[in-house]
Write a protein that holds these residues in place. Structure first.
Motif, PDB file in Angstrom:
ATOM      1  N   ASP A  15       0.885  -1.166   0.000  1.00 45.48           N
ATOM      2  CA  ASP A  15       0.000   0.000   0.000  1.00 45.48           C
ATOM      3  C   ASP A  15       0.923   1.216   0.000  1.00 45.48           C
ATOM      4  OD1 ASP A  15      -2.785  -1.301   0.599  1.00 45.48           O
ATOM      5  OD2 ASP A  15      -1.416  -2.161   2.083  1.00 45.48           O
ATOM      6  N   LEU A  16       1.270   1.685  -1.185  1.00 45.93           N
ATOM      7  CA  LEU A  16       2.294   2.705  -1.357  1.00 45.93           C
ATOM      8  C   LEU A  16       1.720   3.931  -2.042  1.00 45.93           C
ATOM      9  CD1 LEU A  16       5.152   0.370  -2.646  1.00 45.93           C
ATOM     10  CD2 LEU A  16       4.959   1.340  -0.346  1.00 45.93           C
ATOM     11  N   MET A  17       2.273   5.082  -1.715  1.00 40.78           N
ATOM     12  CA  MET A  17       1.762   6.338  -2.274  1.00 40.78           C
ATOM     13  C   MET A  17       2.868   7.377  -2.358  1.00 40.78           C
ATOM     14  SD  MET A  17      -0.498   6.968   1.147  1.00 40.78           S
ATOM     15  CE  MET A  17      -0.805   5.201   1.154  1.00 40.78           C
ATOM     16  N   PRO A  18       2.931   8.118  -3.478  1.00 41.12           N
ATOM     17  CA  PRO A  18       3.865   9.236  -3.555  1.00 41.12           C
ATOM     18  C   PRO A  18       3.478  10.341  -2.574  1.00 41.12           C
ATOM     19  CG  PRO A  18       3.124   8.582  -5.747  1.00 41.12           C
ATOM     20  CD  PRO A  18       2.235   7.887  -4.756  1.00 41.12           C
ATOM     21  N   HIS A  19       4.474  11.111  -2.151  1.00 41.12           N
ATOM     22  CA  HIS A  19       4.212  12.283  -1.315  1.00 41.12           C
ATOM     23  C   HIS A  19       5.220  13.365  -1.661  1.00 41.12           C
ATOM     24  CE1 HIS A  19       7.407  10.198   0.938  1.00 41.12           C
ATOM     25  NE2 HIS A  19       7.746  11.395   1.397  1.00 41.12           N
ATOM     26  N   ALA A  20       4.795  14.616  -1.543  1.00 37.55           N
ATOM     27  CA  ALA A  20       5.687  15.735  -1.783  1.00 37.55           C
ATOM     28  C   ALA A  20       6.723  15.800  -0.666  1.00 37.55           C
ATOM     29  CB  ALA A  20       4.901  17.034  -1.868  1.00 37.55           C
ATOM     30  N   VAL A  21       8.000  15.902  -1.016  1.00 35.33           N
ATOM     31  CA  VAL A  21       9.057  15.868  -0.005  1.00 35.33           C
ATOM     32  C   VAL A  21       9.377  17.253   0.556  1.00 35.33           C
ATOM     33  CG1 VAL A  21      10.081  13.793  -0.983  1.00 35.33           C
ATOM     34  CG2 VAL A  21      10.888  16.036  -1.753  1.00 35.33           C
ATOM     35  N   GLU A  22       8.812  18.304  -0.019  1.00 32.78           N
ATOM     36  CA  GLU A  22       9.049  19.656   0.494  1.00 32.78           C
ATOM     37  C   GLU A  22       8.494  19.776   1.908  1.00 32.78           C
ATOM     38  OE1 GLU A  22       8.081  24.321  -0.777  1.00 32.78           O
ATOM     39  OE2 GLU A  22       7.183  22.629  -1.857  1.00 32.78           O
TER      40      GLU A  22
END
Length: 432
Positions: free
Chosen positions: A208-215
């Protein structure tokens, strides 16, 4: 109200740390659980027998957490004071067959989760987080918190109408991020994720994986009176409820007429219909087992629920200076004006006059200002876990939150005062 209460910089700094530590619902509940453990709470397993002891306890299930504090000597029919929230945010989620690509680009196949503002995910440096499931039935959290993925926007030279006619994005064709060059190799992404988690890729049976903004979150504005960051909808409320429950649990037991509860659910952005969503049985089961563990009967359970109140805390819309006509003409919540009370007579929110009185009294005790929110009659109104909680459990529920801008963006905006004011209000509510 004193200026010292108006803005506690430490609380907002802590919210920023909470957001960074919680790139997925699974990380959010782990972060909340660690903070509760530090406050003396202990985890109880759903498969184990529960006892009627006093103190702080919590249950974890997937991306959801329910935590409660039983004062010494609490009767079986003692009512609950619940603060409900949700751990999920609109984003992109990795598909079961993630390895795709074209024309020499390696890409990751993603599905759009919830009502995200698609354009806010374009041209951002994205990490990857979530959990992987292993062959032995255990789970492992993973967080690649560095630039890994990017959803590249088409250059304006190749779409001259983008500014004039508005950007049009196809959810299937245009939202697949790139993460490298070369030929597509089946299993490549999961091999990479497994290595990051320190496990053998052959042992990974699900994810269960999801991209996220690293800022990172950041203070914004000339006077730093604004806070920009990811996942405020609705980790801002999860953070406030966690802080409030820990603070209330530190008060003398004899001062607590209720059992304070925090319930943070998953899948609110997609309708709450799951075993970890507000429309599932998790909250009701936990509350009922708490009553029965203290020697209660069905009658005690009914009495406890009849006296229970839930604050459903979720973000709402602050008045937008560029789109004021989209808001109700007489209800203009502002940032740093205190938490908002959400009202919708068509039951998109669960608040009624009686619930308004409960919330107003909590704010009075805390010395916190509050505001009213209602939607423009010409605009469809969003909803929350509030009506679901009220209908499923027969519990009086009041919808509240914090007014923000850019809701459902990859990066949202709130006032720096409001998270602290919300936490004070819900702590006063929990304490009765």
């Amino acid at each position: 109200m004193s200026s010292s209460l108006r803005f506690d910089r430490g609380h907002t700094d802590d919210l920023m740390a909470f957001l960074m530590a919680s790139p997925s619902p699974y990380h959010a509940v782990a972060t909340a659980a660690a903070r509760l453990e530090a406050a003396g709470f202990r985890q109880v397993e759903e498969t184990a027998a529960w006892d009627g002891s006093s103190g702080g306890k919590y249950v974890l299930r997937g991306g959801a957490i329910v935590a409660w504090y039983v004062p010494e000597g609490a009767a079986a029919h003692t009512p609950f004071r619940i603060v409900g929230a949700h751990t999920d945010s609109p984003n992109l989620r990795v598909k079961p067959l993630p390895d795709i690509g074209a024309h020499g680009w390696r890409q990751v196949a993603v599905e759009v989760y919830g009502g995200t503002l698609l354009n806010t995910w374009l041209d951002r440096d994205l990490g990857l987080a979530g959990r992987i499931s292993l062959r032995d039935g255990t789970h492992r959290l993973v967080n690649v918190d560095r630039p890994l993925l990017r959803v590249p926007q088409l250059a304006v030279h190749l779409d001259r109408s983008a500014n004039a006619d508005g950007l049009k994005l196809d959810r299937q064709k245009h939202m697949q991020p790139i993460w490298g060059l070369g030929d597509v190799e089946e299993g490549d992404l999961i091999r990479f994720v497994a290595a990051e988690a320190g496990v053998d890729a052959a042992d990974v049976t699900g994810w269960d994986l999801m991209p996220h903004a690293v800022e990172a979150p950041a203070y914004l504005g000339r006077d730093r009176e604004l806070l920009a960051g990811p996942r405020m909808d609705n980790l801002l409320s999860v953070h406030a409820a966690t802080a409030a429950l820990g603070a209330v649990a530190g008060q003398p037991d004899e001062s607590l007429p209720y059992i304070p509860v925090m319930a943070a659910f998953d899948h609110e952005e997609t309708g709450s219909q799951s075993d970890t969503g507000a429309d599932g049985p998790l909250l009701g089961t936990v509350l009922e087992r708490s009553v029965l563990a203290r020697g209660g009967t069905y009658e005690d359970r009914a009495r406890a629920f009849a006296g229970t109140v839930c604050l459903s805390s979720d973000t709402g819309h602050a008045i937008h200076p560029n789109y004021a006509e989209r808001h109700d003409p007489t209800h203009h919540p502002v940032v740093n004006g205190g938490p908002i009370l959400k009202v919708n007579v068509n039951q998109r929110y669960a608040t009624d006059g009686s619930g308004r009185a409960v919330f107003a009294e909590a704010c009075r005790k805390a010395g916190v200002p509050w505001q009213n929110f209602v939607s423009n009659n010409s605009m469809p109104c969003g909803t929350t876990i509030g009506p679901i909680t009220a209908a499923r459990h027969g519990i009086q529920t009041v919808d509240i939150g914090v007014a923000i801008l850019s809701m459902h963006s990859a990066r949202e905006l709130c006032g720096v005062d409001d998270p602290y004011l919300l936490a004070n209000a819900v702590a006063a509510f929990m304490a009765g």
